[in-house]
Design an enzyme around this catalytic site. Structure first.
Site, PDB file in Angstrom:
ATOM      1  CG  ASP A  66      -4.505  -1.142   2.901  1.00 12.81           C
ATOM      2  OD1 ASP A  66      -4.589  -1.060   1.419  1.00 12.81           O
ATOM      3  OD2 ASP A  66      -3.960  -0.296   3.520  1.00 12.81           O
ATOM      4  CG  ASP A  93      -1.744   1.145   1.336  1.00  9.50           C
ATOM      5  OD1 ASP A  93      -2.312   1.555   0.576  1.00  9.50           O
ATOM      6  OD2 ASP A  93      -1.677   1.888   2.602  1.00  9.50           O
ATOM      7  CG  ASP A 144      -1.699   2.172   6.666  1.00  7.55           C
ATOM      8  OD1 ASP A 144      -1.910   2.229   5.598  1.00  7.55           O
ATOM      9  OD2 ASP A 144      -1.508   3.107   7.442  1.00  7.55           O
TER      10      ASP A 144
END
Length: 272
Positions: free
Chosen positions: A206, A26, A202
């Protein structure tokens, strides 16, 4: 790993981490430090920031936290609802309001790191944020590539932002404008093709991808649901923890196989 500030939350995590051959990162809070600051804004944004903060206080998104930090403590809007990957809606003084991505508010993204705010029927105003790449990101990507692991960047941000972050970190493969559902679907597709995927993220958006991956890691500052969905959590600002985790897992697997081999040889010789 514990001495290095890396914490395993799953009993079989090392076995699965040792098999990893593909990593999906990410961007915000993972590839970047996740501690953005409110940047230069227009006069309209400066006027609206206290109202936008009434929605931002209900969100764990790093940009929302940055706005709240800049504005300070205050009230929260009524009828709050956070939509993962898009933004927050609520009621302020009887008026319906939104705070989130450009697409969520029907605005035209400028390509920078931004969130938008508007009352229903009004023209959205943009809030710009600055978020630095983790200092050892490029070095870590090189180290992972040398280990035979392919790294890609998957983010819900706009193409220009994601491309800029990927270039700074030396990541050649990237995807932008990814929704929480498309992130999870992408990870599942990689797994179906035979790859062993490590998802590193995080945010709330996600969580699905973290749960779908062969193994998953979250930074220490991740939201609770992402930490709970992960096999491992690392503290500090260093992205190199990812390479260290995989190296340790592979070393542990080699020791385990070594021990099995010695045990088999011992039994073959001693039992007769």
């Amino acid at each position: 790993l514990f001495r290095e500030g890396i914490y395993l939350s799953s009993g079989d995590a090392l076995e699965r981490l040792a098999a990893i051959d593909h990593i999906v990162l990410d961007k915000t809070g993972t590839l970047t430090l996740g501690d953005p600051v409110l940047g230069a804004s227009s006069e309209e944004a400066r006027t609206a920031r206290h109202q936008a903060a009434m929605l931002a206080r209900a969100s764990r998104h790093p940009f929302s936290r940055a706005l709240v930090k800049a504005v300070g403590a205050g009230p929260i809007a009524q009828n709050i609802c956070e939509i993962p990957g898009q933004g927050v809606v609520g009621t302020i003084n009887g008026r319906h309001a939104k705070f989130g991505s450009a697409s969520f508010l029907g605005a035209t993204a400028s390509g920078g790191s931004e969130l938008w705010f508007a009352f229903e029927g009004d023209t959205p105003v943009a809030f710009h944020f600055d978020d630095a790449i983790r200092p050892d990101a490029a070095k870590t990507v090189i180290e992972l590539s040398a280990m035979g692991i392919e790294v890609e960047l998957l983010s819900g941000d706009g193409e220009e932002r994601v491309a800029r972050a990927a270039k700074a970190a030396g990541v050649r493969k990237w995807r932008a404008l990814a929704s929480p559902q498309s992130k999870a679907a992408h990870v599942k597709a990689l797994e179906t093709s035979g790859q062993k995927v490590l998802m590193v993220g995080d945010g709330l958006n996600d969580a699905g991808a973290l749960a779908s991956a062969h193994a998953s890691i979250a930074p220490g500052g991740a939201v609770d649901v992402s930490r709970l969905a992960s096999d491992c959590v690392f503290s500090g600002d260093s992205l190199r923890a990812i390479a260290q985790i995989i190296t340790t897992a592979r070393t542990a697997r080699a020791r385990m196989r070594e021990n099995f081999a010695f045990a088999a040889l011992y039994n073959i010789v001693v039992i007769p």
